[in-house]
Design an enzyme around this catalytic site. Sequence first.
Site, PDB file in Angstrom:
ATOM      1  CG  PHE A 191      -1.839   1.104   1.418  1.00 58.64           C
ATOM      2  CD1 PHE A 191      -3.066   1.094   0.779  1.00 58.64           C
ATOM      3  CD2 PHE A 191      -1.527   2.173   2.254  1.00 58.64           C
ATOM      4  CE1 PHE A 191      -3.977   2.133   0.972  1.00 58.64           C
ATOM      5  CE2 PHE A 191      -2.424   3.212   2.453  1.00 58.64           C
ATOM      6  CZ  PHE A 191      -3.650   3.189   1.804  1.00 58.64           C
ATOM      7  N   PRO A 196       7.547  11.714   1.322  1.00 58.54           N
ATOM      8  CG  PRO A 196       9.653  11.763   0.288  1.00 58.54           C
ATOM      9  CD  PRO A 196       8.213  11.375   0.050  1.00 58.54           C
ATOM     10  CD1 TRP A 226      10.109   5.402   6.400  1.00 60.25           C
ATOM     11  CD2 TRP A 226       8.532   6.926   6.826  1.00 60.25           C
ATOM     12  NE1 TRP A 226      10.737   6.510   6.919  1.00 60.25           N
ATOM     13  CE2 TRP A 226       9.801   7.460   7.194  1.00 60.25           C
ATOM     14  CE3 TRP A 226       7.396   7.703   7.014  1.00 60.25           C
ATOM     15  CZ2 TRP A 226       9.940   8.733   7.723  1.00 60.25           C
ATOM     16  CZ3 TRP A 226       7.528   8.984   7.545  1.00 60.25           C
ATOM     17  CH2 TRP A 226       8.790   9.484   7.890  1.00 60.25           C
ATOM     18  CD  GLU A 430      -2.708  -0.267   8.987  1.00 56.95           C
ATOM     19  OE1 GLU A 430      -3.934  -0.281   9.204  1.00 56.95           O
ATOM     20  OE2 GLU A 430      -2.046  -1.298   8.803  1.00 56.95           O
TER      21      GLU A 430
END
Length: 619
Positions: A191, A196, A226, A430
Site C-alpha cells: 500500500f 516525504p 516507509w 495507519e
Amino acid sequence: MNRLGNFVIKSGRNAYKSDICTRSLASAAAQRKSTSVDPQDDKNRPNYSFVSNIFRGQVESKEMFPYPDVLSAEQKEFTNSLVDPFENFFSNVNNSVKNEENCQIEQSTLDHMWELGCFGLQPEEEYGGLGLNNTQNARMAQIVGAHDLGVGVTLGAHQSIGYKGIFLYGTPEQKQKYLPKVTTGRTFAAFCLTEPSSGSDAASIKASAKLSDDGKHYILNGSKIWISNGGICDIMTVFARTSEKHLTAFIVERGFGGVTSGPPENKMGIKCSNTTEVFYEDVKIPVENVLGEVGDGFKVAMNILNNGRYGMGATLSGTMKACIEKAVNHANNRLQFGNKIKEYGAIQEKIARMTMLQYVTESMSFQIAQNMDSGSLDYHLEAAISKVFSSESAWYVCDEAIQVLGGMGYMKDTGLEKVLRDIRIFRIFEGSNDILRLFVALTGIQYAGANLKELQKALKNPASNLGFLSQEVSRRAMKQIGIGGCNLGTFVAPALKSQADSISQCIDLFGKTVESLLVKYNKNIIHEQFLLNCLANSAIDIYGSVVCLSRASRAVELNLPTAEHEVSLTKAWCTEASVKIVDNLTRTSSRNYQEIFREMKNISKTVCDNEGVNTTHIV
C-alpha cells in the site's frame, strides 16, 4: 479436498466438510457486499454509529446491544479448524528471534505461510482465498499477534491494506487478474500512500499520474516512503494526483517498468518486515488499472484504512494476552520476602489493569468486526478508537509485564523487550494516534453541529417547524429534570446496572459539553486541540465502557463459565472510566485548565523558538 483441507489433516484434525466451507464463503461474500459500500454515498440514511450519536448526547443501541454473535455454527467450526494449524505454525515453525536477527522472514517460513493460506484469508475461494469474514479474520490475527508482530506487519501490509483496495473496489476483471496472484501466486502486495512531504496529511501528495496523449496509459512519477513490503512487492496500490485537485488510486505492477526500491530501513522493531522507499519514473499504467473512479483516491485510501483498523485491535489483543501470560507465570512462581509476588497488592493491581485493558481491546475489535459482518456502514469512528486504544494499551501492558518480571523482563531471553520495540510502531502507522484523536473529535462534533444548525434554522421559522421544535424542546426539558436522558441500564445484566447508570450520566454530560463548546467556539473549535483531545479521550472511555457492558452482559445471558470474571472486569473498568470521563469533560470549562493549556502553548513556543530546552544551568 483443497490445500487448506490437506493442511488440516496434516495437523492431526479431521478434514472439514466441503459444504461447511462453501456456506462460510457464501455468507462472507454476502456480508462483504454491504461493508464495502461507502457510507458517504447516502447522506439521508440514519447514522447508527454509537460514537457519533454520543456527541449529541444520545444512545444509539442498534449496533451495541446485544453484543453481536454473527458466526453460524458452520462458520465457527470452520474457524476452529484453522486455529490449531495456525497455532502450530507460529509456535513450532516460525522463529521470531531468527527473523529479527536476519532482518527478514526465512524463505522456508514464507513458503509454509503461503501453503497455509496466511496471505489470502479473506478473498473468496474462486480467487484462491479462504473466504473468511472479518470476525474469522480477527481470530486469526489474534494468533499472529501473540507470536510475531514483525510477521504480522508483513501479513497486514499485504492483505489488510496492500490488496484490500482490489478486494473492496476492484472490477471483476481486476479481481480475476490480481487476487489469485496475491492469495496463492506467491506475489506480495503493498500500500503506497505516504510520501516525504505527506505523512498524516494525505491531501498533500505530490506523486503525479498524467494521462498519455493516446488515452491508453497514465504516466506515473514520484516516490513513496516507509512502504511495508516495498522491496519485495510486485503488485501495489499507489495513490497519485491525476489533476491539481484530484487524487486517484492505481494498481501498479513492478513489471510495468520504472519501479525501483531503496534499501531496507533500519528500524527500532518489526525488523523482519521489509520497509523501503519506492520510486516511480515514467511508469506506464494501463487506464484499466484505475482502482475505483478517477478522482476518488482519497476516499479509496481512507476506506481501505478504516476497513482494516479493527484487525490491529485483534492482533494486539493477542499480543497483550501473551504478555500477561508471561507476567502471571512469573508472579505465580517468584518468591520474595517469604511470599509469591502474586500475593502483593502492587503486583495484583498491575495484573488486574493489564487484564482489563486486554478485555476492553478484545471486546472493541470483535464488536466492530462482527458489526461489519452484519452490514454496518457506520464503524469508522469506532475503528479509529479501537486502533488508538489497542496500540496504547498494548504498550502499557507489555511495559508492565516487563516490570512484573523485573530484571528478568529486561533480558532478551524473556522475549518481552522485542515485543516492546515491535509494539511502538502501532501508535504511528495507519493513522497516527494524535491525528485519529482529532478525527474522532472533529467528525463527532461535525455530526452534533449539523443537528444544532438544524435547530437554529428551525428557530428562524418556528411556524414551519413546530414538530421538530416541539420534539427538541421536550427532549431538552425532560433532560433538565432528569427524565429522558440516556439509560443504558435497560440493556445490561442486573449486576452491571450501577455501572451502566454511571456511564449513562457520562454520556449526558458529554453531549452537553459538546454543545457548549460548539456554541462557544463555533467553527473555530478546530483550532482548540487541547479541548478536542479531552473530548476524544472521553469518547474512547465511553465506548470502551459500553462495549464491556455489552460483552459482559452477553456472558451472563449465556451463563458462560467466565461470566463472573467478565462482570468483575467490567465493574472495575467502568467505575474508573467514569471518573476519567468526568475529569476530561470538566477540563474543557475549567479556568485552571484553560490557564494550563495557555502556559503549555507558551512553553512549547519558547522551546521551539530556541530549538531546545531554554533554562539556565544550575552550575
